[in-house]
Enzyme design. Structure first.
Site, PDB file in Angstrom:
ATOM      1  NE  ARG A   1      -4.138  -2.080   1.592  1.00  0.00           N
ATOM      2  CZ  ARG A   1      -5.202  -2.440   2.295  1.00  0.00           C
ATOM      3  NH1 ARG A   1      -5.328  -2.044   3.555  1.00  0.00           N
ATOM      4  NH2 ARG A   1      -6.143  -3.185   1.756  1.00  0.00           N
TER       5      ARG A   1
ATOM      6  CE1 TYR B   1      -2.499   0.403  -8.217  1.00  0.00           C
ATOM      7  CE2 TYR B   1      -2.700  -1.104 -10.050  1.00  0.00           C
ATOM      8  CZ  TYR B   1      -2.044  -0.081  -9.422  1.00  0.00           C
ATOM      9  OH  TYR B   1      -0.951   0.466 -10.004  1.00  0.00           O
ATOM     10  CD  GLU B   2      -1.904  -3.977  -2.713  1.00  0.00           C
ATOM     11  OE1 GLU B   2      -1.745  -4.423  -3.848  1.00  0.00           O
ATOM     12  OE2 GLU B   2      -1.963  -4.706  -1.688  1.00  0.00           O
ATOM     13  N   GLY B   3      -6.695  -2.263  -2.434  1.00  0.00           N
ATOM     14  CA  GLY B   3      -7.665  -1.712  -1.478  1.00  0.00           C
ATOM     15  C   GLY B   3      -8.070  -0.327  -1.933  1.00  0.00           C
TER      16      GLY B   3
END
Lengths: 597, 597
Positions: A298, A438-440
């Site tokens: 993140r 993306y990536e949460g």
């Protein structure tokens, strides 16, 4: 479109200040990481990014990726560019020496990631995913798995991927349906489909190591039934070299708005009976294993936002000095470069202040991460890990939102040429738009900040952060410099707003958790705006001191002071809007009947 | 991607409230324009937009335009879709009956433009440019020019274009270099290159009428030496039909980030000796002629932002109801539609409130425009024209910035599917990005608002606007409804902030015009935020009254009240940030040495 040049001066300054590199150097693990070494590494990365990676960026965007019979051909030049990066050892930077890493600080690794993303974000995403695989195997792999995969992944000889999403399981990993069945030899057979797999298939390396979340037949429902597997494209043979082809393939690549040269793959596992995989960590412990790599991934995605913001700023600045339109507002007969027009200047300063603020924020988080990893005692480690945990969602979401904003502002500075693909910044704008997703998603980050990072410890970690930032601000008090005084006052007010908003968030949650969730987005926005402002204030303080001591390049310090003042006067006021939403915005967010939305 | 449906209920409500349609109906010119007629027209346009225009949108984006040997082939279906629009008389709506127009209010025409832009913005740009040509010829054409061109342009049999930009002359029209030489027959020979000509060449109609700014040999330098010419692709023959091919051609089409199906042309005039054109208006009077059409064209571009925002909102809303991910925040075992998550709700309400606020603002401007055109006496006309003049740059810039914001939020709601072209909203996001750029960049609009619209009359026009908005707000005072009270208080505060900012802007300009220019962008942002909020407040007041009287669909009125309250609590706070920048942001924008930027 301007040639990219790595912003060496601000990277260096931000590493020394917000990144606290001198403090890291004092730790035993980083005894050799002195300013000279850091400068040398940053400079060399900057050179390679500018000379090797950046020139490929636009053509690769046009070329995209080609999928044929499961084989992905990447854009021209990518193989050589990746090879050059690997050969120079850049992939090994922050990893443990045991597996061939250089053991350098994550803070430095994050600074370099910015440079790769500025130069060529589609290509930079490849190592980003490899890092995640390395971390998972370091933390949870068996000795044999580590010996098999870590040297290859750390050197960059092989690359890694993260296989989480499925069509029905995006933000909600509990819905993952990929199956894993135990085989007699201790391995597992993996079957199912994964989507949105970044660099899931390519032609850069001889092997690709997929980290796959799947579900055992007897697993409980939801996230508690996920297990993590390492599933290589080619099974390593007895010598550790790529052997038998595994039963997995890329069945499609997405047509996306941006990052065209990055293959975003649909992966099919086990069409011929089951892909061979090995369990990483415990059965049904896949999600908690996954969390160990999410922090760094993140942060790295946050860095993508910064890299694109920096690149877009450079392009806009170059255009503003070249392009002449209209006379100076004070008169004159000649058209002037548009940088002379006050509202173009405002745009450039906004871009620069947000970019430098984002950089400061990310490196500040990197510093906490390094110190947490190196901490001797559990208390210190826990305190620092709390700091990292708070900052990660803020870096991910705030810096990627700023990436979208700054690239959009660059489009505006270029005008018609910004909207035309030939102008180059349109690509940065398109590329930047994925990072908040993306990536949460950034919405998930906001809920993470709210729930796990603020409510869970009743705001104690946030209070500690505020206390540290206030302490750093103290140094500005002693100055009679008008800029520093104004900056200090604005930032102090922002910190007070953040403190009050934290209390409000907790109080809302006690009333109804939906109310706090309804203001989670502006709470994160507030946090990012204020913390970045506080870090720029601290940088301004250092710049002023060094100017007073005539130590080093005073023009850079003057600019730093001016940018921090601009941030305080023009960007910190955004905290007012965000704080007001936290204070008063929950009820009206929840009031309307759902069916009337 | 959801099927588009025209937002008939809010269009109707906004037309009656902010658009003041009842008041317009009371004017002699619009005696026949009653509610029934309006409903019928809006409904029919909505039907055609949804059934004929919208289904072509995505395929046309993929297909783009084809240029071969100067001939542009447009996307499949565009010819029929344009034909259907013309055959139903939609192109004739606001024009004078004398030339085949229907003489309907501009307010109504603007409401319909939104629908076309929602459905297919690439195609909707074609009539947008024709409107500009009609206005130029109506105001400045000779009787013969009017008789020749107006019936064709108004019916839509021919289309019109605006030829302003050249490579060195974008925002700065003074640098236009295209040449016009007087011929013996009273016509002119036009030579030179124009760029970014929207719908400059296409296959939809038998002729295209170019309105071209060029410079006579003896013209003064700068904007005072520009003359306007009508330069048709085919010279009309004695019967008014397309005759001899003129010496002009499309030599290129741009590859753009969005509006792929709209041919953005490079036009070359006079490669074979000179294109034949006829002077419109006075020699060297081209720029002031051009200003007469800019108001409507700028309103129309603002509408593009609204149309795309509405479309993106519909797509995001549909997705939020369909897509299930994660449990309700209060618990439960099942995944719920993501609309149930409070921060998705916040995104949807933000999109909706900004879209409805933009719509209110544009129709409020339309109403002033209609009343100005119909005014009996010069004083009223002048007062109303001042109102239009203030609102035009705000509609153009604020609504197009909101178009970018709202389409971006839609991308975020769709997550991965938002970034994938297949999801559909990526196109809206790409398409929306042009609107802040063309027809005068939003930076130019901000300078126009500052200079010509506020400083020139020392803020009198703005004061009059504030007074009217305050008077409209007065009605909310008498209510004991908690929502209305909160809305009134927030909006009143916003109006005070705008008044103070106006005074600050004037005072800054007296000190140094560069200082006011340095805060022109946030001043426009403040104006749009506050005026839209005031108009939504007024709409909320009407909704509350009608609910009390149980007059009509109370669900719509409840939603209107909730959206206005959301705007007051969550979006009006942006005014704080903008006001602070106006108050304190000028000096730090101008401080840094240019070479250190």
């Amino acid at each position: 479109m301007a040639d990219y040049r790595a912003p060496l001066a601000d990277l260096d300054f931000a590493l020394r200040t917000s990144g606290g590199l001198d403090g890291l150097h004092a730790l035993p693990a980083f005894a050799e990481v002195d300013a000279d070494l850091v400068d040398q590494i940053v400079e060399e990365a900057g050179r390679m990014a500018a000379e090797v990676w950046a020139p490929l960026n636009r053509r690769a965007d046009q070329e995209g990726v080609h999928l044929k019979n499961g084989v992905v051909r990447t854009a021209e030049g990518f193989k050589d560019a990746y090879r050059a990066y690997v050969d120079s050892g850049f992939n090994t930077l922050p990893f443990e020496a045991q597996w061939g890493g250089q053991g350098l600080p994550w803070t430095l690794a994050l600074a370099l990631m910015e440079v790769w993303h500025s130069a060529n974000t589609s290509l930079a995403l490849n190592p980003l995913l490899t890092i995640g695989s390395v971390e998972l195997l370091q933390a949870h792999g068996t000795a044999k798995q580590q010996a098999t995969y870590l040297p290859k992944l750390i050197s960059g000889a092989w690359t890694g991927t993260m296989n989480l999403s499925e069509p029905q399981a995006g933000s909600d990993l509990g819905q993952i349906a990929c199956k894993a069945e135990r085989a007699h030899d201790g391995s597992y057979r993996i079957t199912g489909q994964k989507i949105y797999i970044t660099w899931g298939e390519h032609d850069l390396t001889e092997n690709i190591v997929h980290m796959v979340l799947a579900r055992l037949p007897d697993a409980p429902a939801g996230t508690k039934g996920l297990s993590l597997f390492v599933v290589p494209k080619f099974l390593p043979d007895a010598d550790g070299n790529p052997g038998q082809r595994n039963d997995l393939r890329c069945t499609g690549v997405e047509h996306k708005m941006g990052i065209h040269a990055c293959p975003t793959c649909t992966m099919s596992y086990g069409d011929d009976g089951g892909a061979t995989g090995w369990l990483v960590g415990e059965e049904n412990g896949g999600l908690s294993a996954m969390f160990t790599m999410m922090n760094n991934a993140r942060l790295a995605v946050g860095i993508q936002g910064i890299g694109l913001a920096e690149r877009a700023y450079q392009d806009a600045r170059a255009y503003a000095f070249e392009r002449t339109q209209s006379r100076d507002i004070h008169g004159g007969r000649q058209s002037v470069p548009i940088v002379r027009h006050p509202n173009i200047r405002r745009k450039l300063l906004t871009m620069r202040a947000l970019t430098e603020g984002s950089r400061a924020l990310a490196l500040y988080a990197g510093n906490a991460l390094d110190r947490a990893k190196q901490a001797d005692d559990a208390d210190t480690r826990s305190r620092l890990q709390t700091r990292v945990d708070i900052l990660v969602p803020v870096v991910k979401a705030w810096c990627t939102d700023r990436g979208v904003e700054v690239t959009s502002t660059a489009v505006q500075v270029l005008g018609g040429m910004g909207f035309i693909e030939e102008g180059g910044v349109a690509q940065h704008y398109r590329d930047a738009r994925i990072a908040p997703i993306y990536e949460g998603t950034n919405g998930i980050q906001a809920l993470d900040l709210m729930g796990r990072k603020v409510l869970r410890d009743q705001g104690n970690g946030m209070q500690a952060l505020l206390a540290d930032l206030r302490a750093d601000l103290g140094g500005l008090d002693r100055s009679d410099d008008a800029d520093l005084t104004a900056i200090r006052r604005s930032v102090a007010r922002g910190l007070d707003q953040l403190e009050a908003a934290t209390a409000t968030l907790i109080s809302l949650s006690q009333d109804d958790i939906a109310k706090s969730a309804a203001v989670a987005d502006p709470f994160l926005e507030l946090t990012g705006t204020v913390v970045a402002g506080a870090l720029l204030a601290q940088q301004a303080g250092v710049a002023a001191q060094q100017m007073a001591a005539a130590d080093g390049p005073s023009e850079q310090y003057r600019a730093k002071l001016a940018v921090a003042r601009f941030y305080a006067d023009n960007l910190l006021p955004r905290a007012d809007a965000a704080a007001a939403q936290v204070r008063q915005g929950a009820a009206s967010t929840l009031a309307l009947d759902e069916r009337l939305l």
